[in-house]
Design a protein around this motif. Structure first.
Motif, PDB file in Angstrom:
ATOM      1  N   ASN A 223      -0.696  -8.983  -0.586  1.00 38.37           N
ATOM      2  CA  ASN A 223      -0.942 -10.297   0.253  1.00 38.37           C
ATOM      3  C   ASN A 223      -0.965 -10.465   2.004  1.00 38.37           C
ATOM      4  OD1 ASN A 223       0.368 -12.759  -1.653  1.00 38.37           O
ATOM      5  ND2 ASN A 223       2.250 -12.753  -0.181  1.00 38.37           N
ATOM      6  N   HIS A 224      -1.266  -9.324   2.402  1.00 36.15           N
ATOM      7  CA  HIS A 224      -2.148  -9.094   3.822  1.00 36.15           C
ATOM      8  C   HIS A 224      -3.309  -8.321   3.407  1.00 36.15           C
ATOM      9  CE1 HIS A 224      -1.376  -7.798   7.875  1.00 36.15           C
ATOM     10  NE2 HIS A 224      -1.773  -6.539   7.213  1.00 36.15           N
ATOM     11  N   PHE A 225      -3.238  -7.300   2.094  1.00 36.43           N
ATOM     12  CA  PHE A 225      -4.473  -6.282   2.754  1.00 36.43           C
ATOM     13  C   PHE A 225      -5.243  -6.605   1.267  1.00 36.43           C
ATOM     14  CE2 PHE A 225      -0.766  -3.212   3.640  1.00 36.43           C
ATOM     15  CZ  PHE A 225      -1.671  -3.084   5.566  1.00 36.43           C
ATOM     16  N   ASN A 226      -5.209  -7.588   0.370  1.00 35.07           N
ATOM     17  CA  ASN A 226      -5.508  -8.119  -0.592  1.00 35.07           C
ATOM     18  C   ASN A 226      -5.958  -7.007  -1.215  1.00 35.07           C
ATOM     19  OD1 ASN A 226      -7.159  -9.763  -2.480  1.00 35.07           O
ATOM     20  ND2 ASN A 226      -9.222 -10.082  -1.017  1.00 35.07           N
ATOM     21  N   LYS A 227      -5.408  -6.376  -1.197  1.00 32.16           N
ATOM     22  CA  LYS A 227      -5.360  -4.973  -2.867  1.00 32.16           C
ATOM     23  C   LYS A 227      -3.895  -4.310  -3.130  1.00 32.16           C
ATOM     24  CE  LYS A 227      -8.787  -2.745   0.647  1.00 32.16           C
ATOM     25  NZ  LYS A 227      -9.081  -1.540   1.085  1.00 32.16           N
ATOM     26  N   THR A 228      -3.839  -3.463  -4.312  1.00 30.66           N
ATOM     27  CA  THR A 228      -2.245  -3.433  -4.549  1.00 30.66           C
ATOM     28  C   THR A 228      -2.395  -2.184  -3.444  1.00 30.66           C
ATOM     29  OG1 THR A 228      -3.207  -1.868  -5.971  1.00 30.66           O
ATOM     30  CG2 THR A 228      -3.328  -3.863  -6.645  1.00 30.66           C
ATOM     31  N   LEU A 229      -0.911  -1.838  -3.851  1.00 28.38           N
ATOM     32  CA  LEU A 229      -0.423  -0.204  -2.913  1.00 28.38           C
ATOM     33  C   LEU A 229      -0.528   1.053  -3.411  1.00 28.38           C
ATOM     34  CD1 LEU A 229       1.753   0.852  -1.184  1.00 28.38           C
ATOM     35  CD2 LEU A 229       3.396   0.456  -2.713  1.00 28.38           C
ATOM     36  N   SER A 230      -1.157   0.647  -4.602  1.00 31.12           N
ATOM     37  CA  SER A 230      -1.874   2.359  -5.579  1.00 31.12           C
ATOM     38  C   SER A 230      -3.129   1.950  -4.640  1.00 31.12           C
ATOM     39  CB  SER A 230      -1.732   1.937  -7.381  1.00 31.12           C
ATOM     40  OG  SER A 230      -0.954   2.057  -7.859  1.00 31.12           O
ATOM     41  N   ASP A 231      -4.216   0.977  -5.154  1.00 29.23           N
ATOM     42  CA  ASP A 231      -5.773   0.658  -3.747  1.00 29.23           C
ATOM     43  C   ASP A 231      -5.706   1.574  -2.899  1.00 29.23           C
ATOM     44  OD1 ASP A 231      -6.920  -0.028  -6.401  1.00 29.23           O
ATOM     45  OD2 ASP A 231      -6.594  -1.946  -5.249  1.00 29.23           O
ATOM     46  N   LEU A 232      -4.430   1.073  -2.635  1.00 25.70           N
ATOM     47  CA  LEU A 232      -4.052   1.161  -0.405  1.00 25.70           C
ATOM     48  C   LEU A 232      -4.044   3.185  -0.301  1.00 25.70           C
ATOM     49  CD1 LEU A 232      -2.460  -0.919   1.626  1.00 25.70           C
ATOM     50  CD2 LEU A 232      -4.451  -0.481   1.445  1.00 25.70           C
ATOM     51  N   ILE A 233      -2.852   3.746  -1.064  1.00 27.35           N
ATOM     52  CA  ILE A 233      -2.948   4.881  -1.703  1.00 27.35           C
ATOM     53  C   ILE A 233      -4.353   5.575  -2.224  1.00 27.35           C
ATOM     54  CG2 ILE A 233      -1.643   7.118  -2.132  1.00 27.35           C
ATOM     55  CD1 ILE A 233       1.083   4.714  -2.629  1.00 27.35           C
ATOM     56  N   THR A 234      -4.384   5.417  -2.888  1.00 24.69           N
ATOM     57  CA  THR A 234      -5.871   6.039  -3.745  1.00 24.69           C
ATOM     58  C   THR A 234      -7.456   6.093  -2.270  1.00 24.69           C
ATOM     59  OG1 THR A 234      -5.344   5.485  -5.507  1.00 24.69           O
ATOM     60  CG2 THR A 234      -7.686   5.888  -4.969  1.00 24.69           C
ATOM     61  N   GLU A 235      -7.436   5.244  -2.269  1.00 27.61           N
ATOM     62  CA  GLU A 235      -8.388   5.133  -0.599  1.00 27.61           C
ATOM     63  C   GLU A 235      -8.095   6.000  -0.256  1.00 27.61           C
ATOM     64  OE1 GLU A 235      -9.352   1.333   0.040  1.00 27.61           O
ATOM     65  OE2 GLU A 235      -9.396   0.323  -1.810  1.00 27.61           O
ATOM     66  N   ARG A 236      -7.085   5.981   0.339  1.00 21.83           N
ATOM     67  CA  ARG A 236      -6.417   7.058   2.000  1.00 21.83           C
ATOM     68  C   ARG A 236      -6.660   8.111   1.416  1.00 21.83           C
ATOM     69  NH1 ARG A 236      -6.969   9.330   5.889  1.00 21.83           N
ATOM     70  NH2 ARG A 236      -6.032   9.847   7.296  1.00 21.83           N
ATOM     71  N   ILE A 237      -6.174   8.808   0.193  1.00 20.62           N
ATOM     72  CA  ILE A 237      -7.209  10.002  -0.079  1.00 20.62           C
ATOM     73  C   ILE A 237      -7.604  10.236  -0.173  1.00 20.62           C
ATOM     74  CG2 ILE A 237      -6.871  12.105  -2.319  1.00 20.62           C
ATOM     75  CD1 ILE A 237      -3.838   9.896  -2.990  1.00 20.62           C
ATOM     76  N   ILE A 238      -9.225   9.855  -1.057  1.00 21.27           N
ATOM     77  CA  ILE A 238     -10.298   9.406  -1.323  1.00 21.27           C
ATOM     78  C   ILE A 238     -11.077   9.654   0.457  1.00 21.27           C
ATOM     79  CG2 ILE A 238     -12.580   8.296  -1.515  1.00 21.27           C
ATOM     80  CD1 ILE A 238     -10.820   9.551  -4.077  1.00 21.27           C
ATOM     81  N   VAL A 239     -10.444   9.127   1.534  1.00 21.32           N
ATOM     82  CA  VAL A 239     -11.354   8.774   2.777  1.00 21.32           C
ATOM     83  C   VAL A 239     -11.059  10.573   3.461  1.00 21.32           C
ATOM     84  CG1 VAL A 239     -10.540   8.396   5.161  1.00 21.32           C
ATOM     85  CG2 VAL A 239     -10.912   6.305   2.712  1.00 21.32           C
TER      86      VAL A 239
END
Length: 294
Positions: A223-239
């Motif tokens: 609801n808040h990020f328009n992303k799944t929690l897995s997406d958030l974690i994965t994107e942070r690792i990639i960054v």
């Protein structure tokens, strides 16, 4: 606006793009998936449509400034004519990682896994930013002394002003759209990811840390990020992986291990599945500079 449509600087050593500024009056530039090895700023001055970025879709209208980092997939679907101006620059020309303390745009304008990749510009702010684009354009017309340094200075100011606008809008949006209890949980989640993404990769890990059911946390995250929690974690690792690949001389194996992956080849496959390129290819094409790394 610009007198001439396109101005470009190239890297004299390899012939690749260093810096480019151009205006557009249609959507042919961005109507297909882009995966550029440079930063892209797009200011929409007229028109509207839908931006497809990573796995998300965002409606947009005029006076919107998009900010995309290298190899971030995006495309703009317009409803009618789209007009605006775009700035593109390579890491070698201006590295936001190295200038983070000066402009603070990394993690706000770019590489921000928690916020949408654009800001809405009040009319006065839009005109101010367009004035800097015009100054950059005038400088590109010349062969003046230390021209590149002058352009970098204008670019820095442009990014600082855009960062200020986004920070202000971020605060207002959080205050208006999110209840205090949920906002606190969202901030706790951000903090938890920042502190633990190197060794905690599962959504359930963060649910346990925050003492909340995994499904409930997943719903709030979506609801808040328009992303799944897995997406958030994965994107942070990639960054973080991209930052290490660019700024350090660590091997891919060392970077993988520091990010919680004991198998270098599994990490390389994971990185490629999210970016469409290998870690080594990213390092080679974005512009790794051992002599200046630190």
């Amino acid at each position: 606006m610009l007198v001439q449509s396109v101005y470009t600087l190239t890297n004299q050593q390899n012939g690749n793009l260093s810096f480019k500024v151009f205006e557009f009056d249609n959507n042919s530039y961005f109507d297909h998936i882009q995966r550029n090895n440079y930063f892209t700023l797009i200011m929409i001055t007229s028109g509207e449509g839908v931006a497809k970025v990573d796995l998300c879709e965002y409606p947009f209208k005029e006076n919107t400034l998009f900010t995309f980092y290298p190899y971030q997939p995006f495309m703009l679907e317009s409803k009618g004519t789209l007009r605006g101006v775009s700035i593109q620059f390579h890491h070698d020309f201006f590295c936001i990682y190295r200038h983070h303390k000066e402009i603070a745009s990394n993690g706000i304008l770019f590489n921000n896994v928690y916020q949408q990749p654009f800001i809405w510009l009040p009319e006065s702010s839009k005109n101010t930013l367009l004035n800097f684009v015009q100054e950059i354009t005038e400088e590109l017309k010349t062969e003046g002394l230390r021209r590149d340094e002058v352009i970098v200075s204008y670019l820095k100011i442009f990014l600082v002003l855009a960062t200020r606008i986004k920070l202000e809008q971020q605060h207002i949006e959080d205050t208006v759209t999110t209840g205090s209890k949920q906002l606190l949980l969202v901030q706790q989640l951000r903090n938890a990811i920042e502190e633990n993404f190197r060794f905690k990769h599962s959504p359930s890990d963060y649910a346990d840390l925050l003492n909340i059911a995994t499904k409930s946390l997943a719903r709030i995250t979506k609801n808040h990020f328009n992303k799944t929690l897995s997406d958030l974690i994965t994107e942070r690792i990639i960054v973080e992986a991209k930052r290490e690949l660019y700024l350090t001389n660590k091997t891919v194996k060392e970077i993988a291990y520091e990010l919680g992956y004991e198998d270098e080849f599994y990490f390389s496959r994971f990185f490629k599945s999210k970016t469409d390129i290998s870690p080594q290819f990213y390092r080679d094409t974005v512009g790794f500079n051992r002599g200046a790394a630190g």
